[in-house]
Design a protein around this motif. Structure first.
Motif, PDB file in Angstrom:
ATOM      1  N   GLY A   1       0.708  -1.652  -0.125  1.00  0.00           N
ATOM      2  CA  GLY A   1       0.200  -0.134   0.339  1.00  0.00           C
ATOM      3  C   GLY A   1       0.826   1.306  -0.421  1.00  0.00           C
ATOM      4  O   GLY A   1       0.119   2.239  -1.082  1.00  0.00           O
TER       5      GLY A   1
ATOM      6  N   LEU B   1      -4.878   0.567  -7.131  1.00  0.00           N
ATOM      7  CA  LEU B   1      -4.985   0.686  -5.139  1.00  0.00           C
ATOM      8  C   LEU B   1      -6.274  -0.611  -5.274  1.00  0.00           C
ATOM      9  O   LEU B   1      -6.314  -1.251  -4.323  1.00  0.00           O
ATOM     10  N   PHE B   2      -7.038  -0.957  -6.002  1.00  0.00           N
ATOM     11  CA  PHE B   2      -8.245  -1.728  -5.830  1.00  0.00           C
ATOM     12  C   PHE B   2      -7.258  -3.204  -6.217  1.00  0.00           C
ATOM     13  O   PHE B   2      -7.665  -4.038  -5.509  1.00  0.00           O
TER      14      PHE B   2
ATOM     15  N   LEU C   1      -5.789  -3.801  -3.288  1.00  0.00           N
ATOM     16  CA  LEU C   1      -6.802  -4.072  -1.883  1.00  0.00           C
ATOM     17  C   LEU C   1      -6.653  -5.731  -2.350  1.00  0.00           C
ATOM     18  O   LEU C   1      -6.875  -6.619  -0.975  1.00  0.00           O
ATOM     19  N   VAL C   2      -7.271  -6.058  -3.492  1.00  0.00           N
ATOM     20  CA  VAL C   2      -7.235  -7.239  -3.368  1.00  0.00           C
ATOM     21  C   VAL C   2      -6.842  -8.565  -2.932  1.00  0.00           C
ATOM     22  O   VAL C   2      -6.931  -9.671  -2.479  1.00  0.00           O
TER      23      VAL C   2
ATOM     24  N   TYR D   1      -4.450  -7.797  -0.763  1.00  0.00           N
ATOM     25  CA  TYR D   1      -4.835  -7.783   0.728  1.00  0.00           C
ATOM     26  C   TYR D   1      -5.444  -9.159   0.863  1.00  0.00           C
ATOM     27  O   TYR D   1      -5.050  -9.096   1.974  1.00  0.00           O
ATOM     28  N   TYR D   2      -6.797  -8.579   0.537  1.00  0.00           N
ATOM     29  CA  TYR D   2      -7.686  -9.567   0.991  1.00  0.00           C
ATOM     30  C   TYR D   2      -7.441 -11.186   0.488  1.00  0.00           C
ATOM     31  O   TYR D   2      -7.558 -12.030   1.263  1.00  0.00           O
TER      32      TYR D   2
ATOM     33  N   HIS E   1      -5.535 -11.986   2.762  1.00  0.00           N
ATOM     34  CA  HIS E   1      -5.620 -11.701   4.634  1.00  0.00           C
ATOM     35  C   HIS E   1      -6.411 -12.941   5.554  1.00  0.00           C
ATOM     36  O   HIS E   1      -6.122 -13.407   6.917  1.00  0.00           O
TER      37      HIS E   1
ATOM     38  N   ALA F   1      -1.993  -6.264  10.874  1.00  0.00           N
ATOM     39  CA  ALA F   1      -3.271  -5.809   9.414  1.00  0.00           C
ATOM     40  C   ALA F   1      -1.965  -5.407   8.610  1.00  0.00           C
ATOM     41  O   ALA F   1      -1.591  -4.802   7.890  1.00  0.00           O
ATOM     42  N   LEU F   2      -1.157  -4.430   9.534  1.00  0.00           N
ATOM     43  CA  LEU F   2       0.305  -3.581   8.800  1.00  0.00           C
ATOM     44  C   LEU F   2       0.919  -4.378   7.742  1.00  0.00           C
ATOM     45  O   LEU F   2       1.447  -4.935   6.669  1.00  0.00           O
TER      46      LEU F   2
ATOM     47  N   LEU G   1      -0.087  -6.263   4.388  1.00  0.00           N
ATOM     48  CA  LEU G   1       0.492  -6.301   3.231  1.00  0.00           C
ATOM     49  C   LEU G   1       1.967  -6.060   2.872  1.00  0.00           C
ATOM     50  O   LEU G   1       2.151  -5.734   1.631  1.00  0.00           O
TER      51      LEU G   1
ATOM     52  N   ASP H   1      -5.074 -17.001  -1.512  1.00  0.00           N
ATOM     53  CA  ASP H   1      -6.186 -17.678  -2.530  1.00  0.00           C
ATOM     54  C   ASP H   1      -6.358 -16.932  -3.678  1.00  0.00           C
ATOM     55  O   ASP H   1      -5.191 -16.282  -4.361  1.00  0.00           O
TER      56      ASP H   1
ATOM     57  N   LEU I   1      -7.837 -11.641  -9.968  1.00  0.00           N
ATOM     58  CA  LEU I   1      -8.024 -10.573 -10.155  1.00  0.00           C
ATOM     59  C   LEU I   1      -6.469  -9.640  -9.728  1.00  0.00           C
ATOM     60  O   LEU I   1      -6.667  -7.776 -10.478  1.00  0.00           O
TER      61      LEU I   1
ATOM     62  N   PHE J   1     -16.755 -13.169  -4.778  1.00  0.00           N
ATOM     63  CA  PHE J   1     -15.805 -12.771  -3.789  1.00  0.00           C
ATOM     64  C   PHE J   1     -16.064 -13.367  -2.340  1.00  0.00           C
ATOM     65  O   PHE J   1     -15.353 -14.387  -2.014  1.00  0.00           O
TER      66      PHE J   1
ATOM     67  N   LEU K   1     -13.388   2.334  -3.608  1.00  0.00           N
ATOM     68  CA  LEU K   1     -12.316   1.689  -3.701  1.00  0.00           C
ATOM     69  C   LEU K   1     -11.831   1.583  -1.728  1.00  0.00           C
ATOM     70  O   LEU K   1     -12.076   0.860  -0.953  1.00  0.00           O
TER      71      LEU K   1
ATOM     72  N   LEU L   1     -14.391  -5.048   2.198  1.00  0.00           N
ATOM     73  CA  LEU L   1     -14.055  -6.996   1.988  1.00  0.00           C
ATOM     74  C   LEU L   1     -12.731  -7.087   2.839  1.00  0.00           C
ATOM     75  O   LEU L   1     -12.638  -8.295   3.898  1.00  0.00           O
ATOM     76  N   THR L   2     -11.884  -5.799   3.612  1.00  0.00           N
ATOM     77  CA  THR L   2     -10.861  -6.353   4.575  1.00  0.00           C
ATOM     78  C   THR L   2     -11.291  -5.362   5.570  1.00  0.00           C
ATOM     79  O   THR L   2      -9.722  -5.345   6.326  1.00  0.00           O
TER      80      THR L   2
ATOM     81  N   MET M   1      -7.876  -0.860   5.280  1.00  0.00           N
ATOM     82  CA  MET M   1      -5.919  -1.514   5.000  1.00  0.00           C
ATOM     83  C   MET M   1      -5.046  -1.070   6.328  1.00  0.00           C
ATOM     84  O   MET M   1      -5.956  -0.056   7.025  1.00  0.00           O
ATOM     85  N   PRO M   2      -4.038  -1.241   6.360  1.00  0.00           N
ATOM     86  CA  PRO M   2      -3.429  -0.514   7.437  1.00  0.00           C
ATOM     87  C   PRO M   2      -3.314   0.722   7.790  1.00  0.00           C
ATOM     88  O   PRO M   2      -3.574   0.785   6.862  1.00  0.00           O
TER      89      PRO M   2
ATOM     90  N   VAL N   1      -1.774   2.932   5.170  1.00  0.00           N
ATOM     91  CA  VAL N   1      -1.743   2.795   4.327  1.00  0.00           C
ATOM     92  C   VAL N   1      -3.236   3.837   3.802  1.00  0.00           C
ATOM     93  O   VAL N   1      -3.181   4.732   3.172  1.00  0.00           O
TER      94      VAL N   1
END
Lengths: 497, 226, 313
Positions: free
Chosen positions: A135, A179-180, A183-184, A186-187, A190, A197-198, A201, A214, A220, B125, B172, B179-180, B183-184, B187
């Motif tokens: 991130g 960014l998306f 994010l994905v 990160y998902y 997870h 959390a930190l 990523l 995953d 994606l 998802f 976003l 979703l999560t 984020m940290p 970020v």
């Protein structure tokens, strides 16, 4: 420690330039800072070679060979451009291109903007290379866009605004997709057991446990990242901002944009590629990479052939080389990765050299069209002419220059790895670009003598040109051992072997 | 964090769903809008509802760092950025949008279609056993992203394009928190800072475009070709 | 059987009596918002009495349609009104088709009104008719989609079932499908009842009229019937909107204290909706005719999304 110094120096330079009263202080601050940054970058490279990857701040900063190489290249480019821009901007100020006081734009204000924004620009690129967190990497690359927008509008012309607008919007949309993708990703990670959390990523953490990510999400994520960071790198079909931005920005900024920032965008892409290939295998990512790479190479051919503006020619060239590097990444394996890293190094040197030569030509002839160069460059500015021609030959892959070696390596990787079609297309597109570039630039440099006066002495600019040209020539024959080690190390990070 | 008895998971889920539907309705209203000032205000309202969603998720999941994100959304996207743009519109004295490339009823229908696409993508998802909070929120987020993207292509006034870009970022943000669960923190901070600076930079650019071209119509930016 | 008859008569009386009151309240409230005094909430009754007492003037070029229209409009609206759940979830007249029959009846009324406008031979009548048809062509699909959404939720298109399914679940309103359908129906309500921003009911300028232009040639009792029918249609649509989505206070049946309790719940809900309409009218200006399709496109999209979202959740 080195990393912290690396990041603080450009910020100090930016602050100094912002607060400085006169041009001289700004120039000195910038020059000193870029020399210091370069030294720190070399030291960092040495440290990484000696003791392996560095991790700082509980994993917040992370530098392995790949980072060290990118940092070294960025610092080198910024050093050369700092020296060049001193002469370049002085010439602009004298010729009134920075605006007169009646215009409301004092030259000093423009200079201040340039000398404050450029170190910030360099800072964000360096930050991106040392950030471990995906991130934070994104934040840094967005910062490069924001810092460079006002560099593109530097001359305040109507066309500059248009170029900056395209750059801003296309870059903005692209980075949103990136960014998306982040994010994905990160998902996808997870679900890793025990990831706070930190750290969830952090690239180093994700890379270690890549096999547990995953799979559908990673697919994606990679596609989005390719679209996003690919926009920033100028891959087709998201390349339309590049010719405009590169032709409107002041030449040193364009040089940094086309070499250092391209490297940074590719760096982000490479990091994600490593994650994806470890998680999904190499087939899916390389298919996508080859598609975009070859597309970029292919699209640049017609535009290079019918180009009328030599700065836009260089921009399409950069699109072509971005395509080459992405193709190399897609081919993968030991050969492909080595070819990629070699090409990145050589391309940085050659492309920035080309832009600086173009800058010389533009400032003397006051036009950026081929048809406007009535006289031959060779007679009016012998040094620039020779170096320009040499750099052009180098970049289109003529032996014995270094780029020939890296491109040859890539073609070999293609045929070895069974991607015969890729290899064939690569050679085909390369030939097209070869022909077009040589035709136009050769005609510009070696044309019949005109009545343009010979250019006066320009110590700063020609000095930087000479240094880079010497580096280009030398590196064709002999790469210094530490640099080669660093390149190999980076290639190993990419290919995992 | 004390959990008050009335805010159960179910009620929280309903609030989030309600807010998400409102956000979606506002995004579609933005596509149909003609007045730039209303555009700005719809964006502010949308960000406000997003902040509420973030705060609800933070409460229910005992995740304090999302509170920070919600507060940042409130300050940056509901107050600062709309204020900045309204002042810009005042200075430039342009209030209305010209006809978009695809006419308004058709673009509204396309926006509806994109919402469906968003729902379909969001479905992939979630696995049935993992029905987290804000299941609808992800679908709305992806729709926001797609509709924002479409609006950037469709609209011609520079400021509207910037607002569409910002609503894309809204999508976003919503995707991140649903979703999560965000984020940290660092970020998030970085992203908000970027959004703020981007808004300022783009605002300045829009102003200069208006000065040079006498109009914000970006279809006039056609001098650089080839 | 007898109970059914009594229910029908009771709802009929309620409709006829309440409709002009709602119109009056809207006008007076709007006037107050604009710091005028307004005509008073019982003015529509006085207007109706006045019209019924006057003699009629019928254009020479008019045909039987002109004379039939007021009756068709009035009776179709009243029958539609008998089919919706006003006080109790159990609608008095349960014709086959439920919601679809209501839509059909209202559409029938509108169709004849448009014909009547054309029939009078004046150009303004034709103008009003064509505009009305344009708007209804766009509003009807939106309304049907919204109604189908709630029907799917309830498992039947019968309005009794629709209202009944929502009783007892106060938070059902918050589901996204319901919310989107509500938004779509609210926009359609504005279009169908001819309120600002779609049409200005108080305008005197013929070129800006839609509904008024169609009834320009009517006078006397015919005019009274048409105006009454318009008020009843407004009441019907408002009640539909309220009771399908927010059926608090709907009684299971008419008898006992149920009827009184039902009316006691209905009136405040109606008043809230009236306030919302008045606010909307005061804050907005009338849209140009060519912008109305945009508004209705939004309503259509919301309705479509509402319908699809019932399948996605």
């Amino acid at each position: 420690m080195l990393i912290v110094a690396l990041l603080l120096i450009p910020i100090a330079a930016a602050a100094a330039s912002f607060l400085a009263r006169g041009r001289a202080l700004m120039e000195r601050a910038n020059l000193a800072a870029s020399v210091a940054t370069f030294s720190v970058a070399v030291a960092l490279g040495g440290r990484v070679l000696a003791s392996g990857a560095i991790s700082l701040g509980n994993g917040f900063f992370f530098a392995d060979s790949l980072s060290a190489l990118v940092i070294l290249l960025t610092a080198a480019v910024s050093l050369v451009c700092s020296t060049y821009s001193i002469g370049y901007l002085r010439d602009d100020q004298n010729s009134g291109a920075l605006g007169n006081d009646e215009d409301g734009r004092e030259p000093l204000r423009q200079l201040r903007m340039y000398y404050s924004l450029t170190p910030l620009f360099v800072f964000s690129m360096l930050f991106m290379a040392v950030a471990n967190n995906l991130g934070v990497m994104w934040v840094a690359i967005e910062a490069t866009t924001l810092a460079s927008i006002f560099l593109v509008t530097f001359y305040g012309k109507v066309t500059s605004l248009e170029a900056a607008w395209k750059y801003a919007i296309i870059g903005g949309v692209g980075l949103s997709m990136a960014l998306f993708g982040t994010l994905v990703a990160y998902y996808a990670g997870h679900s890793l057991a025990g990831s706070e959390a930190l750290h969830g990523l952090n690239w180093s953490v994700l890379a270690e446990h890549a096999a547990q990510l995953d799979k559908t999400s990673m697919r994606l994520a990679f596609a989005l990242i390719l679209l996003g960071y690919g926009t920033k790198a100028g891959l087709a079909p998201m390349h339309t901002w590049k010719p405009d931005a590169y032709s409107e920005a002041p030449v040193p900024s364009a040089a940094i944009l086309s070499s250092a920032m391209l490297n940074c965008a590719l760096y982000g892409l490479i990091r994600f590629y490593i994650l994806t290939s470890r998680s999904l295998g190499t087939e899916y990512p390389s298919r996508l990479l080859l598609l975009f790479g070859l597309l970029s190479m292919g699209i640049s051919v017609p535009f290079v052939l019918v180009q009328k503006n030599y700065r836009r020619l260089l921009a399409y060239h950069t699109i072509d080389h971005a395509g080459i590097m992405v193709t190399a990444l897609g081919l993968g394996g030991a050969l492909g990765s080595l070819g990629l890293m070699l090409h990145m190094t050589f391309h940085t040197i050659a492309k920035s050299l080309l832009f600086l030569c173009a800058g010389n030509v533009q400032q003397h002839f006051r036009t950026d069209l081929f048809s406007g160069i009535k006289g031959s460059v060779l007679r009016a500015m012998p040094l620039t002419g020779v170096i320009f021609l040499m750099a052009m030959l180098a970049i289109i892959g003529m032996p014995p220059f270094s780029l020939f070696q890296s491109e040859f390596l890539i073609v070999r990787a293609a045929f070895d790895g069974g991607h015969a079609l890729t290899g064939v297309l690569f050679v085909l597109f390369g030939t097209g670009v070869f022909a077009g570039a040589l035709l136009h630039v050769g005609g510009m440099i070696l044309g019949p003598a005109g009545d343009m006066p010979v250019a006066g002495p320009r110590p700063w600019r020609n000095g930087s040109l000479l240094v880079l040209a010497a580096a280009l020539v030398v590196i064709g024959f002999w790469v210094p051992a530490p640099l080669l080690e660093l390149i190999r190390g980076a290639a190993q990070v990419v290919s995992g072997q | 964090m004390l959990m008050r008895p009335f805010l159960t998971m179910q009620l929280g889920d309903r609030i989030i769903t309600l807010m998400a539907a409102l956000v979606l309705v506002l995004q579609i209203a933005m596509v149909a809008q003609r007045w730039i000032v209303t555009h700005i205000r719809i964006f502010a309202a949308q960000s406000f509802f997003l902040a509420i969603i973030a705060a609800t998720i933070a409460w229910l999941n005992h995740a304090p760092h999302i509170y920070v994100a919600a507060a940042l959304t409130l300050v940056v996207k509901v107050v600062l950025v709309p204020l900045l743009f309204e002042r810009l519109v005042d200075r430039m004295q342009i209030h209305k949008e010209i006809e978009p490339i695809v006419n308004v009823p058709l673009s509204v229908l396309i926006a509806g279609g994109l919402t469906l696409v968003g729902y379909v993508v969001a479905e992939s998802f979630y696995r049935p056993e993992e029905r987290g909070l804000g299941h609808n929120a992800l679908a709305v987020a992806i729709s926001l992203f797609l509709i924002g993207f479409f609006t950037i292509i469709n609209r011609r006034k520079a400021l509207t394009q910037v607002l569409a870009l910002l609503s894309l970022e809204n999508g976003l943000f919503l995707a991140a928190i649903s979703l999560t669960y965000g984020m940290p923190l660092i970020v998030e901070l970085g992203v908000f800072f970027d959004v703020l600076v981007a808004a300022m930079v783009l605002g300045i650019l829009v102003y200069r475009i208006r000065e040079s071209f006498e109009s914000m119509d970006v279809s006039r930016l056609r001098r650089l070709r080839g | 059987m007898i109970e059914r008859l009594i229910e029908n008569v009771a709802q009929l009386i309620l409709l006829l009596a309440l409709a002009p009151l709602v119109t009056g309240v809207i006008r007076t409230l709007k006037a107050r918002f604009q710091t005028r005094r307004g005509p008073g909430i019982f003015q529509p009754y006085r207007d109706l009495r006045k019209h019924f007492g006057k003699s009629m003037v019928i254009p020479e070029t008019a045909s039987w349609i002109f004379t039939a229209t007021p009756w068709v409009v009035f009776f179709s609206t009243v029958i539609a009104g008998l089919m919706i759940p006003m006080v109790a979830a159990d609608a008095p007249l349960g014709l086959f088709g439920g919601a679809l029959a209501v839509i059909f009846l209202l559409g029938l009324g509108r169709f004849f009104l448009a014909l009547g406008g054309l029939d009078s031979g004046s150009s303004f009548g034709g103008l009003g008719s064509s505009r009305e048809m344009t708007i209804s062509a766009l509003a009807e699909p939106a309304m049907m989609l919204a109604i189908f959404t709630v029907a799917i939720g309830a498992g039947s298109t019968g309005l009794t079932e629709i209202a009944g399914a929502a009783i007892g679940q106060t938070w059902r309103f918050l589901a996204p499908a319901q919310m989107l359908a509500f938004a779509a129906l609210a926009l359609v309500l504005i279009a169908e009842t001819g309120r600002i921003p779609v049409d200005n009911p108080a305008t005197h300028l013929e070129l800006t009229m839609i509904h008024e232009a169609m009834i320009l040639e009517y006078s006397g009792p015919y005019l009274a019937l048409i105006e009454w029918a318009a008020s009843i249609k407004q009441l019907v649509l408002m009640t539909l909107l309220i009771n399908c989505f927010w059926p608090i206070g709907l009684q299971p049946a008419w008898f006992g204290f149920g009827a009184l309790k039902g009316i006691a719940w209905l009136l405040p809900k109606l008043f809230l909706l009236v306030c919302a309409i008045v606010l909307l009218e005061t804050v907005n200006a009338k849209m140009r005719l060519f912008r109305v399709p945009e508004l209705l496109a939004v309503a259509f999209t919301l309705g479509a999304l509402a319908l699809v979202s019932t399948f996605l959740f």
